[in-house]
Each structure stands twice: as structure tokens, then as C-alpha cells.
Scaffold this motif. Structure first.
Motif, PDB file in Angstrom:
ATOM      1  N   ARG A 485       0.834  -1.205   0.000  1.00 41.74           N
ATOM      2  CA  ARG A 485       0.000   0.000   0.000  1.00 41.74           C
ATOM      3  C   ARG A 485       0.872   1.259   0.000  1.00 41.74           C
ATOM      4  N   ALA A 486       2.013   1.184   0.677  1.00 42.92           N
ATOM      5  CA  ALA A 486       2.903   2.342   0.733  1.00 42.92           C
ATOM      6  C   ALA A 486       3.421   2.694  -0.657  1.00 42.92           C
ATOM      7  N   ILE A 487       3.899   1.697  -1.397  1.00 46.61           N
ATOM      8  CA  ILE A 487       4.415   1.949  -2.746  1.00 46.61           C
ATOM      9  C   ILE A 487       3.304   2.456  -3.656  1.00 46.61           C
ATOM     10  N   ASN A 488       2.155   1.840  -3.566  1.00 44.45           N
ATOM     11  CA  ASN A 488       1.036   2.256  -4.410  1.00 44.45           C
ATOM     12  C   ASN A 488       0.640   3.697  -4.123  1.00 44.45           C
ATOM     13  N   TYR A 489       0.628   4.092  -2.842  1.00 46.02           N
ATOM     14  CA  TYR A 489       0.271   5.463  -2.485  1.00 46.02           C
ATOM     15  C   TYR A 489       1.308   6.458  -3.003  1.00 46.02           C
ATOM     16  N   LEU A 490       2.565   6.155  -2.806  1.00 43.76           N
ATOM     17  CA  LEU A 490       3.613   7.075  -3.246  1.00 43.76           C
ATOM     18  C   LEU A 490       3.647   7.176  -4.769  1.00 43.76           C
ATOM     19  N   TYR A 491       3.350   6.071  -5.449  1.00 41.67           N
ATOM     20  CA  TYR A 491       3.397   6.054  -6.908  1.00 41.67           C
ATOM     21  C   TYR A 491       2.273   6.884  -7.518  1.00 41.67           C
ATOM     22  N   LYS A 492       1.177   7.051  -6.775  1.00 44.60           N
ATOM     23  CA  LYS A 492       0.061   7.826  -7.307  1.00 44.60           C
ATOM     24  C   LYS A 492       0.418   9.296  -7.459  1.00 44.60           C
ATOM     25  N   ASN A 493       1.358   9.760  -6.660  1.00 43.56           N
ATOM     26  CA  ASN A 493       1.757  11.150  -6.737  1.00 43.56           C
ATOM     27  C   ASN A 493       2.807  11.312  -7.834  1.00 43.56           C
ATOM     28  N   GLU A 494       2.551  12.227  -8.751  1.00 42.66           N
ATOM     29  CA  GLU A 494       3.435  12.379  -9.905  1.00 42.66           C
ATOM     30  C   GLU A 494       4.866  12.722  -9.503  1.00 42.66           C
ATOM     31  N   LYS A 495       4.999  13.509  -8.442  1.00 42.97           N
ATOM     32  CA  LYS A 495       6.317  14.003  -8.081  1.00 42.97           C
ATOM     33  C   LYS A 495       7.162  12.975  -7.345  1.00 42.97           C
ATOM     34  N   THR A 496       6.574  11.893  -6.941  1.00 43.88           N
ATOM     35  CA  THR A 496       7.326  10.908  -6.147  1.00 43.88           C
ATOM     36  C   THR A 496       7.402   9.546  -6.817  1.00 43.88           C
ATOM     37  N   ARG A 497       7.044   9.456  -8.092  1.00 45.66           N
ATOM     38  CA  ARG A 497       7.047   8.152  -8.761  1.00 45.66           C
ATOM     39  C   ARG A 497       8.462   7.596  -8.916  1.00 45.66           C
ATOM     40  N   LEU A 498       9.379   8.458  -9.179  1.00 44.76           N
ATOM     41  CA  LEU A 498      10.753   7.986  -9.352  1.00 44.76           C
ATOM     42  C   LEU A 498      11.243   7.315  -8.074  1.00 44.76           C
ATOM     43  N   GLU A 499      11.007   7.951  -6.936  1.00 49.78           N
ATOM     44  CA  GLU A 499      11.414   7.355  -5.661  1.00 49.78           C
ATOM     45  C   GLU A 499      10.593   6.106  -5.356  1.00 49.78           C
ATOM     46  N   ALA A 500       9.292   6.132  -5.685  1.00 50.55           N
ATOM     47  CA  ALA A 500       8.429   4.980  -5.392  1.00 50.55           C
ATOM     48  C   ALA A 500       8.945   3.715  -6.065  1.00 50.55           C
ATOM     49  N   VAL A 501       9.369   3.842  -7.320  1.00 58.66           N
ATOM     50  CA  VAL A 501       9.879   2.673  -8.052  1.00 58.66           C
ATOM     51  C   VAL A 501      11.100   2.091  -7.353  1.00 58.66           C
ATOM     52  N   HIS A 502      11.994   2.941  -6.886  1.00 58.88           N
ATOM     53  CA  HIS A 502      13.246   2.439  -6.318  1.00 58.88           C
ATOM     54  C   HIS A 502      13.079   2.004  -4.863  1.00 58.88           C
ATOM     55  N   PHE A 503      12.112   2.584  -4.161  1.00 62.23           N
ATOM     56  CA  PHE A 503      11.751   2.027  -2.859  1.00 62.23           C
ATOM     57  C   PHE A 503      11.204   0.608  -3.050  1.00 62.23           C
ATOM     58  N   ALA A 504      10.387   0.433  -4.090  1.00 57.92           N
ATOM     59  CA  ALA A 504       9.822  -0.896  -4.372  1.00 57.92           C
ATOM     60  C   ALA A 504      10.918  -1.895  -4.721  1.00 57.92           C
ATOM     61  N   ILE A 505      11.913  -1.459  -5.476  1.00 58.44           N
ATOM     62  CA  ILE A 505      13.012  -2.354  -5.846  1.00 58.44           C
ATOM     63  C   ILE A 505      13.766  -2.817  -4.601  1.00 58.44           C
ATOM     64  N   ALA A 506      14.033  -1.880  -3.691  1.00 56.46           N
ATOM     65  CA  ALA A 506      14.740  -2.244  -2.465  1.00 56.46           C
ATOM     66  C   ALA A 506      13.918  -3.228  -1.633  1.00 56.46           C
ATOM     67  N   LEU A 507      12.622  -2.979  -1.507  1.00 55.95           N
ATOM     68  CA  LEU A 507      11.761  -3.884  -0.746  1.00 55.95           C
ATOM     69  C   LEU A 507      11.686  -5.254  -1.409  1.00 55.95           C
ATOM     70  N   ALA A 508      11.604  -5.265  -2.745  1.00 54.12           N
ATOM     71  CA  ALA A 508      11.542  -6.548  -3.459  1.00 54.12           C
ATOM     72  C   ALA A 508      12.840  -7.329  -3.287  1.00 54.12           C
ATOM     73  N   TYR A 509      13.957  -6.629  -3.271  1.00 50.74           N
ATOM     74  CA  TYR A 509      15.252  -7.306  -3.119  1.00 50.74           C
ATOM     75  C   TYR A 509      15.322  -8.082  -1.805  1.00 50.74           C
ATOM     76  N   TYR A 510      14.734  -7.514  -0.755  1.00 49.78           N
ATOM     77  CA  TYR A 510      14.763  -8.187   0.545  1.00 49.78           C
ATOM     78  C   TYR A 510      13.541  -9.070   0.793  1.00 49.78           C
ATOM     79  N   GLY A 511      12.665  -9.188  -0.213  1.00 50.93           N
ATOM     80  CA  GLY A 511      11.522 -10.084  -0.069  1.00 50.93           C
ATOM     81  C   GLY A 511      10.384  -9.512   0.733  1.00 50.93           C
ATOM     82  N   LEU A 512      10.280  -8.193   0.818  1.00 44.97           N
ATOM     83  CA  LEU A 512       9.245  -7.562   1.636  1.00 44.97           C
ATOM     84  C   LEU A 512       8.020  -7.161   0.834  1.00 44.97           C
ATOM     85  N   LEU A 513       8.050  -7.340  -0.478  1.00 44.65           N
ATOM     86  CA  LEU A 513       6.901  -7.004  -1.319  1.00 44.65           C
ATOM     87  C   LEU A 513       6.185  -8.272  -1.749  1.00 44.65           C
TER      88      LEU A 513
END
Length: 878
Positions: A485-513
Motif C-alpha cells: 500500500r505504501a508503494i502504491n500510495y507514493l506512486y500515485k503522486n506524480e512528483k514521487t514516482r521515481l522514488e516509489a519505483v526504487h523504494f519498491a526495488i529495495a523492498l523486493a530485493y529483501y523479499g518484503l513485497l
């Protein structure tokens, strides 16, 4: 009058209900047989005579009974068979019973079978419809993705305005340079500090409130994933993958994450205290390097006192100049639990207002799980109720401490008027208890699921009043482990999509997504709620959409060579992002390899849109085979361990897609990489055959363009065959029948070009040399051509009808020319006409032998041409 009638009725009714006296009528206590015997005995005693009979008839007639009529009816009745059954009941016909039972069993079995078949059919039909819908929706999404010229980033006003700015482009490229390093570490099966690397980008940017908040989030993620630790497999990648499964260790890992989130809030608060002391160093006068307890005391005096030196809240309990409950709270809030316990033990007298508190606090702090005994718990709850609802206003921090120790007021959703969002989250995490055994009573239960529902019950703007910084609510969702839900919320905002993608990558790397159970039938939405109500993030679509941003980065003011280099770099970045999908694979303890399949699909789409597929796939070398491309370095990540696997997963589907889109030269290139040269020749044949199937040109320009295209196709086909023949190890493996098909189709194309130029005799010569259509009126030759037609490749046979029409038209035009008034009398013309007529007879004989394999309209057109020639022959015959 009416009353008299009612009185009579009343008297009559009383007579009706009066009991019958035994002395009026005797009780009949005889059976039917006894009555029959007594009746016969009485009848025998009295001899009936005519006088008695007459009296009896008279008596009955007076009462309305017609004895004569009744006598006649009784005499007419036949009582011989009156008590006999009319039909024989075969109660003992066992054979008939078994036959009926057998038939009934068969009928029931048939009916049951029909019901089962109906149910199975309906279930199968429903399953097929569901599968078809999945396939259809997937194909629609694939086509949408493939033909989508602009990504979601391009549709955003923010991206449109920033993609051309150097700052935004640089941020994209900075992130992109880290991803290959991550994948290199994955190939080497080594850990990679992805959070630390991404956090460095936030540090490198000019410091402001937004980037400071980004850095705080990276620090929170670092605390959650525990980058300084490693799991039992000595690797950090997919460390928390068991959280996405029903694993016995799931609760233990959840407790670790909750503790990490709480610990981060405590560290952040300590940093806040230090920053405040530095900012107000002149007023604070903390000294050099004082102890944490001293710094917190100074901070308390700085923030909780007015300028006059009085405490800001009159409810504070101040003992010896210290707000003891506030000070104790600040020690715990900043993570100094040991100092807090020491302070309570050493200053027991300060807490005289609550003499039992020292005992409560000591038992709570010395318990590894922060639990109280039942008796202590009951006492704490009682004291909390007294303080909360008593007549005197209790110190707010005393209430908070009692609430933490006894886990009181779990149903309260709001923090008191003191504190910040971080304080509120810290309190909620302090109350959470994640355990497999559960609590003794339901009102004591407050786990991760409860706090997640609590946060979701609030609106995002309650954590970010003006909506200017969505990172605040994003951080709250992270603290409650609602990563999807955190990634989805941040991604909805145009100004934070770049960060949202890379936060998601970090979470996916550790198996948290968590990703959808069936990512192949993905939806357009990023957040997917599964059947068990658990959220999942469409990580594949998130990454795929983001990779489109590289196409929006323009290369202005560069040479062609630099543009090619930049395009190669973009494709390399795109591939590295796509490799991240394989973080969810069977090798990474995931349920399936669907994400690997999606990765393969996206890679193929990237190649389809590439200007130079050789960069990605590698080039073909006659001596060394396929050379390495961008994909080869990371084949391990995408589940490819052999060249055969690479061919099956990437090259073959890619070549088929090229063929479907009519990109034959690209299809030939890819099939050459598979070393399936027979398939290459099939593509050449299809290309030649499709060229022959093109409709006739309608204008000179179109004719010229098609003639040029045909010549290019012919040269390309002949060039490929010539190259293969030069290499014996390749030419020897190509079937002769396929080579023959190429030569015939090339002859057809050349003859059509000559036909369009009006060079009919040369065109007929080329057709004759192909050996497909006979032009000599020789029965043996025509028969052999008809037999050969049965064995022709489909690419040739489907073009023969058009070739026959073209040959017939040329012969008709030549025949018309040489039978005209000017040439008909010349000896040379007669010889030519004779030869043309021989050609026509050969063609007609050939068509007659294969007429069942010719389209009906072709036969009709040929017959019409023959009739025209016959009519002309009759007209010009001397």
C-alpha cells in the motif's frame, strides 16, 4: 318473536349436550359375528306371514321408504364376486420384481450420469471461459503495452515538464547506474547494499526538506531490512521472503520487523534531541559530550519549560525540580530503556505518589517479552482506570507510561494532545504484541493486523495536512509493514514516482513485497487485493512502466555515433530493470516462475522495438557461431542455463513474432542465431510467397515501388542462400526441396516483373524454366508436371493459379498480336501463332489434370480465354 325462537334453540341445545343415561339405551358390546348370529336366531323365532309383511311395508312406507324399489335393486346385485379381487396380485413374482428393479437402477444410473455430465460440462465451460478471459486479457494488455508509444510517466504533466531538465534526467541516470551493479552482485551470488547505494543519491542532492525526508525513509528501510545482519543462508537477498508464505517463522520475522520499526523511531527521536540541542546550544548549555540521561534532561528543560522557567503544562508532576514522568517517558521514547530502569530503581522515593509503579515498571522492563504477571496486570489496569477517569487531572506522561506497561486503552485510536505523528506511531508499536499463542482474553489482543486496520481507517491527509509531502503517510505505512500500500500510495503522486519505483526495488530485493498470485494475468492496477484480503503489488507492471521513461530521454546535439551509444546504454538500463522481475522465481523461494516468463516477454518486446537487435541478442559469426550480446551476461538471472534454453525462451518466440509482423529480415537474423537454417529458408519462402500474393499495382508509382521491393527480396534471398552454400556445414543441412522452393518463387517474382514491363516472351521463358507450368504440348511432360504439382511446397502451389492466369493472359495477348491483320499473313507469324497455340494447349491440359486443386474462378477465367481465342481463330481462318 325472535327472542322466543332463540329461547327454544337454547333449550334444544341443552338437550343435545345432556349425557345419555345408561338406562335409556343399552351399550352395544358385541362384535359383527355375534350380531349376525343373534340376528339369525331372532329371525328364526319369528315366522313372518303376509299380515306382518304388509304391516312392515306400511310402516316403512309411512317413513318414506320404498321397499319395492329397494328389493328390486338388491335382487339385481351379483354378490358372487363382490368380495373377490378383480386383478390377480402377483406378490410372489420375484423375477418380475428383479426385472423392474434392474430397469429402475439403469434409469437412475443414466439420470445420475446425465447430472454428473451436466455438472462437469458446466464446470469445464466455466473454467474454459475463465482461461479464455485470462488469455484474452493478457493478450490485450500485451498489445496495449507493446503499442503504447508513451508511458505513464510521459502522460504526467510533471514528467513532461521535467524529462527534458538536466536535474531530472540526471536523477534517472543515477538510479540506473546502480541497478547493473545490483545485478552483477546477484550473478556472483553476493550481497549488495542496495539501500545504502540508493540512500547515497539522496545525500548527494542539495539538502532540502524533501530530500531529507527521502533520506529518513532510506534510513527506515535500512533499519527494517537489517543490512548489518544476515540470515542463516548468509545472504540478504530475499531475506524476508518467508513473510509472503505461510511459514512457521513468519511471526518471528514480523516481530523482528516491528521491533526494527520501533527502534528506528527511537533513534530518530534521539537525533532530533541532539539537533535541537545543537540548534539551541546557547540556551541549552549541554556541555561537551554529556551522557544520554543528561542530554535528555537538558532537552526536557529546553522544550517543556516556558521562557519564565515554569513548566509548560501544570499537570506535570514535578519532584525536586524534575518532571519525573516526562523525563522517564523521554528516556524510553529515545530508546534508553536501561537508563530508564536504572533511574526508577535509584530514585524510588520520587515516585511516592504511585508507590506500586516501581514494582510495575521493574517487572515490565526485566521481562524479555515485556509481559506482566496476571496479578500485576490487573493492578496496573486498575491504577490506569483510576488515573484516567479520576477527579484529578493526571500527568499525561504518567498515563502514557501506565498505558504502555499494562497495554491499557487498546481501543483508543487517538493520541492525547501531546506528541507528533512519530510519537503516536511509537506508542502504537509499543502496544503491539505479535504472538502465535494469542492473548488470554480478547480485549488484550492487539497485533500487527489491528494496527494496520487502524492506520487504514484514517485518511492520508490526517498525516499530511496540505498534501504537499506524501512521504509522511508513506512512512506511516512503512512503519506498519504495509509495504504494498505504501508503494502504491507514493506512486500515485506524480512528483514521487521515481522514488516509489526504487523504494519498491529495495523492498523486493529483501523479499518484503508481495506480488499477485498469478502475475501472468496481471491487471492495470498496481495494487491488487487477493481473495484472502491481503494486498499485493503488481511489481512487474511497475517496472515495465518505468522502463518506458528511458525512451523519453532525448539525445540532443549529439552525433550519430553518440546517439547509437546512448541508445545502447538505454537498452542496457532497460534490460537491467527487467532482470529485477526474476527476484520472484522458484530459485528465490517463490511459488512459481511466472515472473521469469514475464521477464522473457518484456525482453522480447524490447528487442522488437530495438533499432539494432544484435546489440541485445549478439551477432552471428560463421566461424564462432553466436557472439555474446547484452543478454548473455545475465542469462543466469533470467533462468537460462544453456544455449538451448536461450533459443527456446527468447529467440524462437521472437522470430515467430517478427514473422507475424512481416519483419522477415529480422526473423531471418534471429533464426540464424538459432542455427535452424531450414527454418531460415522457410522464412525466405514465406517472404517470397507473400510478395507474390500482393494485389496488382494500380498506378505507375506503385508498380515501381513494388518492383523495387521485389528485387530487394530476390537479392536478399539469393544472398542468404549463397552464403549458406559457401559454408558446407550449413548448406549440407538445408533440404533440397526448400532450396528448390526458393528458386521457383524467385522465378515467379521475376516473371511477374517482366509481365508488368510487357516483356511477355521473356516472362514465359522464365516460367518454363521453373519447371512448374508446362508449355509444350507433350502428354508425358504435362503428366509429369501434374504429378509434380502434388509434391510442391504450399508456398508454390498457392501461387500457381495466379501464375496460370498470368501465363494465359500473356499467351492470349501474344496470340492476338500475331493473328492481327498486319502479321497474320507472314510465315514467321504463323510459326509463332502455332507455338503459342501449343503453349495454350499444354496449359489447358495441365489445368485439366489438376482442376480439382484449382479455384473455380481460375478455371472459369481460363475457359473464357480459350473461348476468346477460338472465336478469333474462326474469324481469321482463310
Amino acid at each position: 318473536m325472535a327472542s322466543e325462537i332463540f329461547k327454544k334453540l337454547y333449550e334444544s341445545s341443552k338437550l343435545l349436550v345432556q349425557p345419555v343415561h345408561h338406562d335409556q339405551l343399552p351399550v352395544l358390546e358385541r362384535g359383527l359375528d355375534q350380531i349376525d348370529t343373534e340376528t339369525r336366531r331372532l329371525f328364526g323365532k319369528n315366522k313372518a306371514d303376509q299380515e306382518q309383511t304388509a304391516h312392515a311395508h306400511f310402516f316403512l312406507a309411512q317413513n318414506g321408504i320404498n321397499t319395492q324399489d329397494l328389493t328390486q335393486k338388491l335382487d339385481a346385485m351379483d354378490t358372487a364376486q363382490i368380495f373377490q379381487p378383480t386383478d390377480t396380485i402377483n406378490d410372489t413374482d420375484v423375477e418380475k420384481y428383479l426385472e423392474q428393479a434392474h430397469e429402475r437402477s439403469i434409469i437412475e444410473a443414466i439420470e445420475e450420469s446425465q447430472r454428473n455430465v451436466t455438472i462437469d460440462f458446466e464446470e469445464l465451460n466455466e473454467q474454459m471461459m475463465e482461461d479464455n478471459w485470462r488469455t484474452t486479457s493478457r493478450r490485450i494488455l500485451e498489445e496495449y503495452d507493446h503499442h503504447q508509444n508513451t508511458s505513464v510517466f510521459e502522460d504526467d504533466k510533471f514528467i513532461k515538464s521535467t524529462t527534458m531538465t538536466p536535474s531530472f534526467r540526471q536523477r534517472v541516470l543515477d538510479y540506473a547506474t546502480i541497478i547493473p551493479k545490483l545485478n552483477d552482485a546477484r550473478v556472483a551470488q553476493k550481497d549488495f547494499p542496495i539501500v545504502e547505494e540508493f540512500a547515497k543519491l539522496s545525500k548527494s542532492v542539495d539538502s532540502d526538506r524533501i530530500h531529507d525526508r527521502n533520506l529518513d525513509i532510506w534510513k527506515l528501510l535500512s533499519s527494517l531490512v537489517g543490512v548489518t545482519e544476515s540470515n542463516e543462508n548468509n545472504t540478504l537477498e530475499k531475506k524476508y521472503s518467508q513473510l509472503q508464505q505461510d511459514d512457521p517463522n513468519m511471526d518471528h520475522m514480523t516481530r523482528q520487523l516491528i521491533a526494527a520499526a520501533k527502534n528506528w523511531l527511537e533513534k530518530e527521536y534521539t537525533e532530533y534531541i541532539d539537533d535541537e540541542l545543537v540548534r539551541h546550544a546557547r540556551d541549552a548549555k549541554a556541555g561537551g559530550v554529556p551522557s544520554p540521561a543528561h542530554r535528555i534532561r537538558v532537552f526536557m528543560n529546553l522544550k517543556f519549560k516556558k521562557g519564565s522557567g515554569e513548566w509548560s503544562d501544570p499537570r506535570y508532576e514535578v519532584v525536586n525540580g524534575t518532571a519525573i514522568w516526562t523525563y522517564l517517558y523521554l528516556l524510553i521514547r529515545s530508546g534508553h530503556s536501561k537508563q530508564a530502569l536504572q533511574y526508577v530503581k535509584e530514585n524510588e522515593s520520587l515516585f511516592s505518589s504511585e508507590p506500586q509503579f516501581v514494582h510495575y515498571f521493574t517487572e515490565y522492563m526485566e521481562s524479555p517479552e515485556r509481559r506482566l504477571r496476571k496479578a500485576t496486570y490487573d493492578a496496573v489496569v486498575a491504577d490506569y482506570q483510576r488515573l484516567e477517569y479520576g477527579q484529578q487531572n493526571a500527568d499525561p506522561y504518567k498515563l502514557i507510561l501506565y498505558r504502555i506497561i499494562g497495554r491499557c486503552g487498546l481501543n483508543k485510536k487517538r493520541l492525547p494532545e501531546i506528541g507528533t505523528t512519530e510519537d503516536y506511531m511509537w506508542l502504537q508499536l509499543s502496544l503491539v504484541r505479535q504472538t502465535m499463542n494469542g492473548e488470554e482474553y480478547g480485549y488484550q489482543r492487539y497485533n500487527l493486523h489491528d494496527i494496520q486496520n487502524l492506520i487504514l481507517s484514517f485518511k492520508a491527509n490526517e498525516f499530511d495536512n496540505n498534501g504537499s509531502n506524501p512521504r509522511n503517510y508513506f512512512m506511516v505505512l512503512l512503519l506498519t509493514l504495509q509495504f504494498e500500500r505504501a508503494i502504491n500510495y507514493l506512486y500515485k503522486n506524480e512528483k514521487t514516482r521515481l522514488e516509489a519505483v526504487h523504494f519498491a526495488i529495495a523492498l523486493a530485493y529483501y523479499g518484503l513485497l508481495r506480488i499477485p498470485e498469478n502475475p501472468l494475468t496481471r491487471s492495470i492496477d498496481l495494487l491488487v487485493i487477493e481473495n484472502d484480503e491481503r494486498p499485493s503489488l503488481n511489481f512487474a507492471r511497475l517496472i515495465y512502466q518505468y522502463t518506458r521513461i528511458f525512451a523519453t530521454i532525448n539525445n540532443n546535439n549529439t552525433t550519430t555515433q553518440q546517439q547509437d551509444q546512448n541508445n545502447t546504454l538505454k537498452e542496457q538500463y532497460t534490460l537491467n530493470y527487467l532482470y529485477l522481475l526474476t527476484l520472484y522465481s522458484d530459485r528465490q523461494h517463490h511459488d512459481s516462475d511466472d515472473m521469469i516468463s514475464l521477464c522473457h516477454q518484456y525482453i522480447r518486446e524490447l528487442v522488437l522495438g530495438s533499432k539494432d537487435p544484435k546489440i541485445i541478442l549478439g551477432a552471428r559469426s560463421p566461424e564462432q557461431g553466436r557472439q555474446r550480446g547484452l543478454l548473455d551476461t545475465y542469462k543466469y538471472l533470467i533462468g537460462i542455463t544453456s544455449e538451448r534454453g536461450f533459443i527456446q525462451a527468447i529467440l524462437q518466440p521472437l522470430a515467430e513474432k517478427y514473422t507475424q509482423e512481416g519483419k522477415y529480415s529480422e526473423a531471418v537474423f534471429v533464426y540464424e542465431l538459432t542455427v535452424d537454417y531450414n527454418k531460415v529458408v522457410d522464412i525466405l519462402n514465406k517472404q517470397l510467397s507473400d510478395a507474390l500474393q500482393q494485389p496488382p499495382a494500380t498506378d505507375p508509382d506503385q508498380t515501381l515501388r513494388r518492383r523495387t521491393s521485389d528485387e530487394e527480396i530476390i537479392n536478399f534471398s539469393l544472398g542468404r542462400l549463397a552464403d549458406y552454400e559457401k559454408q558446407q556445414h550449413i548448406g549440407a543441412h538445408i533440404k533440397d526441396s526448400k532450396k528448390h522452393t526458393v528458386q521457383v518463387l524467385i522465378s515467379f517474382l521475376r516473371s511477374r516483373s517482366l509481365y508488368e514491363e510487357g516483356l511477355y516472351e521473356q516472362a514465359l521463358q522464365v516460367i518454363y524454366q521453373s519447371g512448374v507450368i508446362p508449355l509444350q504440348d507433350d502428354f508425358g511432360q504435362v503428366q509429369r508436371a501434374a504429378e509434380q504439382f502434388e509434391r510442391l511446397d504450399e508456398g508454390i502451389s498457392k501461387n500457381v493459379p495466379d501464375m496460370l492466369l498470368m501465363v494465359t493472359d500473356m499467351l492470349l495477348k501474344l496470340w492476338t498480336t500475331f493473328t492481327g491483320p498486319k502479321l497474320v499473313s507472314q510465315p514467321a507469324a504463323k510459326e509463332t501463332v502455332s507455338r503459342i497455340e501449343e503453349h495454350i494447349r499444354a496449359v489447358l491440359s495441365f489445368v485439366g489434370m489438376i482442376q480439382f486443386k484449382m479455384p473455380a474462378d481460375t478455371i472459369t477465367k481460363l475457359n473464357r480465354a480459350e473461348m476468346m481465342m477460338s472465336a478469333h481463330t474462326h474469324t481469321y481462318t482463310p
